[in-house]
Each structure stands twice: as structure tokens, then as C-alpha cells.
Design a protein around this motif. Structure first.
Motif, PDB file in Angstrom:
ATOM      1  N   LYS A   1      56.571   1.450  11.452  1.00 28.64           N
ATOM      2  CA  LYS A   1      56.445  -0.011  11.367  1.00 28.64           C
ATOM      3  C   LYS A   1      57.735  -0.653  10.870  1.00 28.64           C
ATOM      4  O   LYS A   1      58.096  -1.744  11.312  1.00 28.64           O
ATOM      5  CB  LYS A   1      55.279  -0.365  10.451  1.00 28.64           C
ATOM      6  CG  LYS A   1      53.919  -0.011  11.034  1.00 28.64           C
ATOM      7  CD  LYS A   1      52.793  -0.397  10.091  1.00 28.64           C
ATOM      8  CE  LYS A   1      51.442  -0.041  10.700  1.00 28.64           C
ATOM      9  NZ  LYS A   1      50.309  -0.402   9.789  1.00 28.64           N
ATOM     10  N   TYR A   2      58.422   0.033   9.954  1.00 33.23           N
ATOM     11  CA  TYR A   2      59.685  -0.510   9.459  1.00 33.23           C
ATOM     12  C   TYR A   2      60.721  -0.584  10.580  1.00 33.23           C
ATOM     13  O   TYR A   2      61.385  -1.611  10.751  1.00 33.23           O
ATOM     14  CB  TYR A   2      60.215   0.345   8.311  1.00 33.23           C
ATOM     15  CG  TYR A   2      61.587  -0.075   7.848  1.00 33.23           C
ATOM     16  CD1 TYR A   2      61.769  -1.202   7.052  1.00 33.23           C
ATOM     17  CD2 TYR A   2      62.718   0.662   8.223  1.00 33.23           C
ATOM     18  CE1 TYR A   2      63.029  -1.598   6.649  1.00 33.23           C
ATOM     19  CE2 TYR A   2      63.985   0.282   7.817  1.00 33.23           C
ATOM     20  CZ  TYR A   2      64.136  -0.853   7.027  1.00 33.23           C
ATOM     21  OH  TYR A   2      65.391  -1.240   6.638  1.00 33.23           O
ATOM     22  N   LEU A   3      60.851   0.492  11.342  1.00 30.31           N
ATOM     23  CA  LEU A   3      61.819   0.498  12.431  1.00 30.31           C
ATOM     24  C   LEU A   3      61.437  -0.520  13.522  1.00 30.31           C
ATOM     25  O   LEU A   3      62.311  -1.169  14.108  1.00 30.31           O
ATOM     26  CB  LEU A   3      61.928   1.901  13.035  1.00 30.31           C
ATOM     27  CG  LEU A   3      62.512   2.976  12.108  1.00 30.31           C
ATOM     28  CD1 LEU A   3      62.497   4.339  12.799  1.00 30.31           C
ATOM     29  CD2 LEU A   3      63.922   2.621  11.676  1.00 30.31           C
TER      30      LEU A   3
ATOM     31  N   GLY B   1      73.122  15.358  16.144  1.00 31.55           N
ATOM     32  CA  GLY B   1      73.954  14.192  15.848  1.00 31.55           C
ATOM     33  C   GLY B   1      73.632  13.541  14.520  1.00 31.55           C
ATOM     34  O   GLY B   1      73.710  12.307  14.401  1.00 31.55           O
ATOM     35  N   ILE B   2      73.293  14.341  13.515  1.00 34.24           N
ATOM     36  CA  ILE B   2      72.933  13.777  12.214  1.00 34.24           C
ATOM     37  C   ILE B   2      74.076  12.947  11.642  1.00 34.24           C
ATOM     38  O   ILE B   2      73.854  11.922  10.988  1.00 34.24           O
ATOM     39  CB  ILE B   2      72.537  14.901  11.232  1.00 34.24           C
ATOM     40  CG1 ILE B   2      71.395  15.747  11.798  1.00 34.24           C
ATOM     41  CG2 ILE B   2      72.122  14.315   9.891  1.00 34.24           C
ATOM     42  CD1 ILE B   2      70.126  14.991  12.046  1.00 34.24           C
TER      43      ILE B   2
ATOM     44  N   GLN C   1      70.777   6.610  12.544  1.00 31.71           N
ATOM     45  CA  GLN C   1      71.269   7.831  11.902  1.00 31.71           C
ATOM     46  C   GLN C   1      70.511   8.127  10.619  1.00 31.71           C
ATOM     47  O   GLN C   1      70.085   9.269  10.383  1.00 31.71           O
ATOM     48  CB  GLN C   1      72.766   7.692  11.585  1.00 31.71           C
ATOM     49  CG  GLN C   1      73.338   8.867  10.800  1.00 31.71           C
ATOM     50  CD  GLN C   1      74.695   8.550  10.174  1.00 31.71           C
ATOM     51  OE1 GLN C   1      75.133   7.397  10.179  1.00 31.71           O
ATOM     52  NE2 GLN C   1      75.345   9.562   9.639  1.00 31.71           N
ATOM     53  N   PHE C   2      70.311   7.114   9.793  1.00 32.92           N
ATOM     54  CA  PHE C   2      69.632   7.328   8.513  1.00 32.92           C
ATOM     55  C   PHE C   2      68.157   7.662   8.700  1.00 32.92           C
ATOM     56  O   PHE C   2      67.580   8.412   7.908  1.00 32.92           O
ATOM     57  CB  PHE C   2      69.782   6.092   7.623  1.00 32.92           C
ATOM     58  CG  PHE C   2      71.184   5.887   7.120  1.00 32.92           C
ATOM     59  CD1 PHE C   2      72.096   6.927   7.073  1.00 32.92           C
ATOM     60  CD2 PHE C   2      71.611   4.638   6.696  1.00 32.92           C
ATOM     61  CE1 PHE C   2      73.389   6.749   6.617  1.00 32.92           C
ATOM     62  CE2 PHE C   2      72.898   4.433   6.224  1.00 32.92           C
ATOM     63  CZ  PHE C   2      73.790   5.493   6.181  1.00 32.92           C
ATOM     64  N   ALA C   3      67.538   7.115   9.738  1.00 35.77           N
ATOM     65  CA  ALA C   3      66.141   7.457  10.016  1.00 35.77           C
ATOM     66  C   ALA C   3      66.023   8.936  10.372  1.00 35.77           C
ATOM     67  O   ALA C   3      65.091   9.631   9.941  1.00 35.77           O
ATOM     68  CB  ALA C   3      65.604   6.591  11.150  1.00 35.77           C
TER      69      ALA C   3
ATOM     70  N   ALA D   1      66.199  15.727   5.965  1.00 35.21           N
ATOM     71  CA  ALA D   1      66.557  16.181   4.621  1.00 35.21           C
ATOM     72  C   ALA D   1      65.514  17.083   3.959  1.00 35.21           C
ATOM     73  O   ALA D   1      65.867  18.149   3.428  1.00 35.21           O
ATOM     74  CB  ALA D   1      66.868  14.980   3.732  1.00 35.21           C
ATOM     75  N   PRO D   2      64.205  16.741   3.936  1.00 33.69           N
ATOM     76  CA  PRO D   2      63.246  17.598   3.229  1.00 33.69           C
ATOM     77  C   PRO D   2      63.117  19.003   3.811  1.00 33.69           C
ATOM     78  O   PRO D   2      62.718  19.929   3.099  1.00 33.69           O
ATOM     79  CB  PRO D   2      61.921  16.821   3.369  1.00 33.69           C
ATOM     80  CG  PRO D   2      62.319  15.418   3.634  1.00 33.69           C
ATOM     81  CD  PRO D   2      63.565  15.500   4.443  1.00 33.69           C
ATOM     82  N   SER D   3      63.447  19.171   5.084  1.00 32.76           N
ATOM     83  CA  SER D   3      63.315  20.479   5.733  1.00 32.76           C
ATOM     84  C   SER D   3      64.655  21.177   5.912  1.00 32.76           C
ATOM     85  O   SER D   3      64.713  22.240   6.537  1.00 32.76           O
ATOM     86  CB  SER D   3      62.642  20.319   7.105  1.00 32.76           C
ATOM     87  OG  SER D   3      61.364  19.746   6.980  1.00 32.76           O
TER      88      SER D   3
END
Length: 252
Positions: free
Chosen positions: A90-92, A163-164, A181-183, A189-191
Motif C-alpha cells: 500500500k505504501y508503494l 541489482g540491490i 532499490q530500498f524496497a 536484508a533479513p534473509s
């Protein structure tokens, strides 16, 4: 006179006891010793006996005993990290152009599945087999050899292919490229088994070179290209070389 009467009474009791024991076949000395033993046993049992709950705590409240069944906790399953996150979606949808969201949502959904499966397994392997720094060899000579597991090396390939870092510098979506990119980094990151740390340093190094306009120089141009490429064979990762001895620094 009184003493004489008392003595006669005592002798009479002894005589009667002797006659009675003779007629009945009873050994009074034996009975006396048995009685003494029984009394000692009773005293010992009282000393060894544990106090009851009511004796130790007058206000004790009985609790129900736990009930044991066949229940076993099932291991939780990690779902698709994009499709199972309505807040992120929803944010995106709110901040991105509709056309762009429709275009990148498929990639985020695909990547959300990967970070819950194969990438997550790599991250777990990285957590089990932490990097190891060997600063000296067996002869006391400085070597500073850094050993990492194969899963850590595979995370580099994943970061480049997905392409992180590159997404933010390709600028395919102009000012919204960074948000894309940040999404993706948010999902990764957690994985990542903490591989997001060198990725953050890599992004910072690329941004520094770009902001200082150092790409006019061939040396920095080559470094910048390696930091922002999608080619895993030429992709460079950066680090924070200051006073982090745990990371291999020999400064300070």
C-alpha cells in the motif's frame, strides 16, 4: 516404718512379675529391650520425616498439575515477503506512479519469494558459519587471511544479479529509482545473513564517488562501474576500513 512398707511393696511387685513371667513364659528383659528399640525407631522416623506442605506454609494454595498431551510446536513457514506485507504494498502504491508500480510489482513479488526460500537458506548458512579472520600464521607472521563460507560468496552473486545496488544508479525510474532499490533491500536484508552490511558500504562508496564527481578519472570510473554493476564476476563490495578490528582493520 514407711521405708520398710515401701520396700516390702516393691519386693512384692517384683515377685509377682517373676511368677507371672514364669507361668506365661515371657522374658520381660527381652520385651523391655524391644520396647526401647521401637521407641528409638519412632524418634528417628520423626526426625527424618519431611514436613508437610501445611506445616511449612500455612497459607499454601494448591495448584493444578500440568497436563501433558501430544501437542508439538510446528516450525513457522516464511511466506512471500512482498505479497504477505500489505503495508509495503500500500505504501508503494501510494507514493509511486501507477505505471511504475505495475511494472516493478512483479519483480518485487518474485524476489519476495526468493528471500523466503533459497536466499533465506543462504542467510541461515551464513549465520552458522561466520567469517573468520586469521591474523597470524603458525610462525607468528602477519597474514590477515579472511575465510568466509560458500553461502556468503553466493550472496554476492545474488546482490549483483538482483541489482540491490545497481537499481539506484541505473536511474531507469528517475527519482523513484532509489525507492525501488530500498524496497528491494528491505526485502533482502533479513534473509541476507548480514550481507546487507557490505551492500550498504558499497552503496555508500558509489554515492561518494558520484557526489564528488570523481568518475572523470579513469581509476575512480572503473571502481564506480564495479560497485554499481549487475555482473557478479566484476562486482565489487566495499567495507568500512577504519577502526573495526573485528572486520580486519589494523588501524588504531
Amino acid at each position: 516404718m514407711r521405708l520398710l512398707l515401701k520396700s516390702l511393696h516393691t519386693n512384692e511387685c517384683i515377685l509377682r512379675s517373676h511368677v507371672l513371667s514364669t507361668k506365661c513364659g515371657i522374658n520381660w528383659r527381652h520385651l523391655s529391650s524391644v520396647s526401647t528399640i521401637n521407641q528409638n525407631v519412632i524418634k528417628e522416623n520423626k526426625l527424618n520425616a519431611k514436613p508437610t506442605r501445611n506445616e511449612t506454609k500455612a497459607n499454601w494454595i494448591p495448584f493444578s498439575r500440568p497436563k501433558y498431551g501430544n501437542f508439538t510446536q510446528e516450525m513457522p513457514q516464511l511466506d512471500n515477503q512482498f505479497t504477505s506485507d500489505p503495508f509495503l504494498q500500500k505504501y508503494l502504491q501510494r507514493v509511486l506512479p501507477k505505471e511504475m508500480y505495475n511494472e516493478i510489482s512483479g519483480d518485487l513479488s518474485r524476489f519476495g519469494g526468493r528471500v523466503a526460500t533459497d536466499i533465506n537458506q543462504l542467510g541461515l548458512e551464513c549465520d552458522k558459519h561466520l567469517p573468520k579472520l586469521i591474523q597470524q600464521n603458525a610462525w607468528g607472521q602477519t597474514c590477515n587471511d579472511l575465510y568466509v563460507c560458500s553461502a556468503w560468496k553466493q550472496q554476492k552473486t545474488v546482490s549483483a544479479d538482483e541489482g540491490i545496488v545497481a537499481i539506484g544508479y541505473e536511474r531507469k525510474y528517475h527519482e523513484f529509482s532509489r525507492l525501488y532499490q530500498f524496497a528491494k533491500l528491505f526485502l533482502y536484508a533479513p534473509s541476507s545473513g548480514l550481507y546487507s552490511c557490505p551492500i550498504a558500504m558499497t552503496d555508500g562508496a558509489a554515492k561518494t564517488i558520484e557526489s564528488l564527481k570523481l568518475t572523470d578519472q579513469s581509476f575512480y570510473e572503473d571502481i564506480y562501474h564495479r560497485l554499481t554493476t549487475r555482473d557478479a564476476n566484476t562486482f565489487y563490495t566495499s567495507g568500512q576500513w577504519m577502526t573495526e578490528k573485528g572486520g580486519g582493520s589494523d588501524v588504531g
